[in-house]
Write an enzyme that holds these catalytic residues in place. Sequence first.
Site, PDB file in Angstrom:
ATOM      1  N   ASN A 208       0.840  -1.201   0.000  1.00 42.43           N
ATOM      2  CA  ASN A 208       0.000   0.000   0.000  1.00 42.43           C
ATOM      3  C   ASN A 208       0.873   1.248   0.000  1.00 42.43           C
ATOM      4  O   ASN A 208       2.102   1.150  -0.033  1.00 42.43           O
ATOM      5  CB  ASN A 208      -0.945  -0.017   1.198  1.00 42.43           C
ATOM      6  CG  ASN A 208      -0.178  -0.098   2.509  1.00 42.43           C
ATOM      7  OD1 ASN A 208       0.568   0.799   2.861  1.00 42.43           O
ATOM      8  ND2 ASN A 208      -0.338  -1.210   3.212  1.00 42.43           N
ATOM      9  N   ASP A 304      -3.949  -9.792  12.722  1.00 42.28           N
ATOM     10  CA  ASP A 304      -4.117  -8.396  13.131  1.00 42.28           C
ATOM     11  C   ASP A 304      -3.113  -8.146  14.262  1.00 42.28           C
ATOM     12  O   ASP A 304      -3.284  -8.643  15.375  1.00 42.28           O
ATOM     13  CB  ASP A 304      -5.552  -8.150  13.596  1.00 42.28           C
ATOM     14  CG  ASP A 304      -5.809  -6.664  13.793  1.00 42.28           C
ATOM     15  OD1 ASP A 304      -4.968  -5.992  14.426  1.00 42.28           O
ATOM     16  OD2 ASP A 304      -6.838  -6.173  13.312  1.00 42.28           O
ATOM     17  N   PHE A 322      -4.040   3.382  15.070  1.00 44.60           N
ATOM     18  CA  PHE A 322      -4.382   4.420  14.102  1.00 44.60           C
ATOM     19  C   PHE A 322      -5.566   3.900  13.293  1.00 44.60           C
ATOM     20  O   PHE A 322      -5.716   2.690  13.130  1.00 44.60           O
ATOM     21  CB  PHE A 322      -3.197   4.711  13.168  1.00 44.60           C
ATOM     22  CG  PHE A 322      -2.282   5.777  13.699  1.00 44.60           C
ATOM     23  CD1 PHE A 322      -1.532   5.555  14.840  1.00 44.60           C
ATOM     24  CD2 PHE A 322      -2.170   7.002  13.055  1.00 44.60           C
ATOM     25  CE1 PHE A 322      -0.697   6.522  15.345  1.00 44.60           C
ATOM     26  CE2 PHE A 322      -1.332   7.989  13.553  1.00 44.60           C
ATOM     27  CZ  PHE A 322      -0.595   7.754  14.693  1.00 44.60           C
ATOM     28  N   LYS A 336     -13.296   0.555  16.107  1.00 49.35           N
ATOM     29  CA  LYS A 336     -11.989  -0.148  16.129  1.00 49.35           C
ATOM     30  C   LYS A 336     -11.394  -0.142  17.533  1.00 49.35           C
ATOM     31  O   LYS A 336     -10.811  -1.116  17.976  1.00 49.35           O
ATOM     32  CB  LYS A 336     -10.998   0.524  15.168  1.00 49.35           C
ATOM     33  CG  LYS A 336     -11.105  -0.011  13.775  1.00 49.35           C
ATOM     34  CD  LYS A 336     -10.172   0.661  12.798  1.00 49.35           C
ATOM     35  CE  LYS A 336     -10.733   0.421  11.405  1.00 49.35           C
ATOM     36  NZ  LYS A 336     -10.072   1.189  10.374  1.00 49.35           N
ATOM     37  N   LYS A 340     -10.807  -3.807  19.003  1.00 47.57           N
ATOM     38  CA  LYS A 340      -9.420  -4.257  19.164  1.00 47.57           C
ATOM     39  C   LYS A 340      -8.918  -4.067  20.600  1.00 47.57           C
ATOM     40  O   LYS A 340      -7.742  -4.280  20.868  1.00 47.57           O
ATOM     41  CB  LYS A 340      -8.518  -3.522  18.180  1.00 47.57           C
ATOM     42  CG  LYS A 340      -8.908  -3.731  16.711  1.00 47.57           C
ATOM     43  CD  LYS A 340      -7.816  -3.299  15.753  1.00 47.57           C
ATOM     44  CE  LYS A 340      -8.290  -3.402  14.301  1.00 47.57           C
ATOM     45  NZ  LYS A 340      -7.181  -3.417  13.351  1.00 47.57           N
TER      46      LYS A 340
HETATM   47  N1  CTP Z   1      -3.558  -3.140  12.236  1.00 46.25           N
HETATM   48  C1  CTP Z   1      -2.730  -4.178  12.616  1.00 46.25           C
HETATM   49  N2  CTP Z   1      -2.730  -5.354  11.908  1.00 46.25           N
HETATM   50  C2  CTP Z   1      -3.540  -5.509  10.844  1.00 46.25           C
HETATM   51  C3  CTP Z   1      -4.390  -4.443  10.442  1.00 46.25           C
HETATM   52  C4  CTP Z   1      -4.373  -3.274  11.154  1.00 46.25           C
HETATM   53  O1  CTP Z   1      -1.977  -4.038  13.578  1.00 46.25           O
HETATM   54  N3  CTP Z   1      -3.516  -6.651  10.169  1.00 46.25           N
HETATM   55  C5  CTP Z   1      -3.579  -1.915  13.033  1.00 46.25           C
HETATM   56  C6  CTP Z   1      -3.083  -0.682  12.341  1.00 46.25           C
HETATM   57  O2  CTP Z   1      -1.705  -0.491  12.540  1.00 46.25           O
HETATM   58  C7  CTP Z   1      -3.886   0.411  13.023  1.00 46.25           C
HETATM   59  C8  CTP Z   1      -5.195  -0.264  13.375  1.00 46.25           C
HETATM   60  O3  CTP Z   1      -4.922  -1.658  13.343  1.00 46.25           O
HETATM   61  O4  CTP Z   1      -3.282   0.822  14.218  1.00 46.25           O
HETATM   62  C9  CTP Z   1      -6.325   0.020  12.441  1.00 46.25           C
HETATM   63  O5  CTP Z   1      -5.916  -0.180  11.115  1.00 46.25           O
HETATM   64  P1  CTP Z   1      -6.904   0.036   9.868  1.00 46.25           P
HETATM   65  O6  CTP Z   1      -6.250  -0.444   8.637  1.00 46.25           O
HETATM   66  O7  CTP Z   1      -7.488   1.407   9.889  1.00 46.25           O
HETATM   67  O8  CTP Z   1      -8.076  -0.918  10.282  1.00 46.25           O
HETATM   68  P2  CTP Z   1      -8.407  -2.388   9.905  1.00 46.25           P
HETATM   69  O9  CTP Z   1      -8.236  -3.239  11.101  1.00 46.25           O
HETATM   70  O10 CTP Z   1      -7.695  -2.787   8.686  1.00 46.25           O
HETATM   71  O11 CTP Z   1      -9.981  -2.267   9.658  1.00 46.25           O
HETATM   72  P3  CTP Z   1     -10.809  -1.910   8.331  1.00 46.25           P
HETATM   73  O12 CTP Z   1     -10.266  -2.779   7.271  1.00 46.25           O
HETATM   74  O13 CTP Z   1     -12.187  -2.234   8.748  1.00 46.25           O
HETATM   75  O14 CTP Z   1     -10.620  -0.449   8.085  1.00 46.25           O
END
Ligand code: CTP
Length: 399
Positions: A208, A304, A322, A336, A340
């Site tokens: 990304n 996650d 974040f 979130k 989480k």
């Molecule tokens: N995060 C993480 N591991 C993942 C995905 C996300 O540790 N596999 C953490 C990110 O670093 C951030 C938080 O979770 O602190 C939220 O990330 P975000 O991408 O906004 O959320 P997602 O969990 O991916 O949820 P969604 O796809 O519903 O937006």
Amino acid sequence: MHGKHILLGVTGGIAAYKSADLVRRLRERGAEVQVVMTRGACEFITPMTFQALSGRPVRTDLWDAAAEAAMGHIELARWADLVLVAPASADFLARLAGGRADDLLTTTCLATTAPLAVAPAMNHQMWLNAATQANVALLKARGVHIFGPESGEQACGENGPGRMLSPLQLVALADDELRPAGVLAGRRVLITAGPTREPIDPVRFISNCSSGKMGFAVAQAARAAGAEVVLVSGPVSLPTPPGVERVNVESAAEMLEAVLPRLSGTDIFISTAAVADYRPAHPADRKIKKTDDSLSLEMTRTADVIATVAARPDRPAFVVGFAAETNDVEQNALRKLERKNLDMIAANEVGHNKVFNCPDNELTVLWRGGRQLLPQAPKTQLAHDLVALIAARFAARGA
Ligand code: CTP
């Protein structure tokens, strides 16, 4: 300074004679001093002088097999709590700014994660020269501390800026540098940053747009606030903030693997990384060849990282996430936070050329029972404000 390890670099300049006194003053304060001299320095003062004053053999040569066997240059770099180069000649500053590793001192400076301070000393025209000033600006931007110089009468008989600060002034500045100060002094902070790469085949991956800038700025701000900082970073092209320990990873699985063994003793976990939520289920061993047909990839969920951390018994006392959202920013972020089990979440709007790779950002920071808007600002400023807020909420936890 008691028991602190100071690596004193001495480069070629007449002010090197003052460094002999500097060693004494540092040792008076209880510091252990290891002197590393450049070849130029040895033209002005002998290693024997420093050996007698520091009580340790002086290192002068990267290629000295016996000395390397006793304490290799990487060990030397790790040993230091502070690297102080005094005097720092114009040539040394240029080599440092250029990232050279062409002698023991520059190599050690590159290899250390300790704070690095330089005390320039040179003729005033050399100091004012645009090349020197550009080197100093670059070093400052990289977090190198520039001690002095002061103005006054110079050894060459001229007057102007370029005199090395006195040993006592340098001791005071070194002391400030070593003193854990700031709201996170004595705290351990673990930060994830950047994107992850999930392999499709040996030459392709899914990733990304995250540049890692926010996470690196948060790491620098946490370090400036006195914390011991470990930064687990996906692939980014950013220099490691001085004093921060960096661990490079590629995939989400590697990020989790790097984070888990480092949780013990961590007070605050900050997850700025844009971790991939899915990865190709069956990465190919060989490069996938194109055919005329379309290609479908089966994707599977990644771990996650932050949710795993927050659910563990050895969970850090304060876990900050974040949330990158394109819509319903606050609502999604709050969900979130709950889902989480986080203590705080910093939400920002992404898309439409916002946030990724931008120098500026704006954050809405949410926690149970509170919120604060950190308005549009450069990421370094924002990181500083966010770290102050995290420190305040961390201190108030349970209250
Ligand atoms: N995060 C993480 N591991 C993942 C995905 C996300 O540790 N596999 C953490 C990110 O670093 C951030 C938080 O979770 O602190 C939220 O990330 P975000 O991408 O906004 O959320 P997602 O969990 O991916 O949820 P969604 O796809 O519903 O937006």
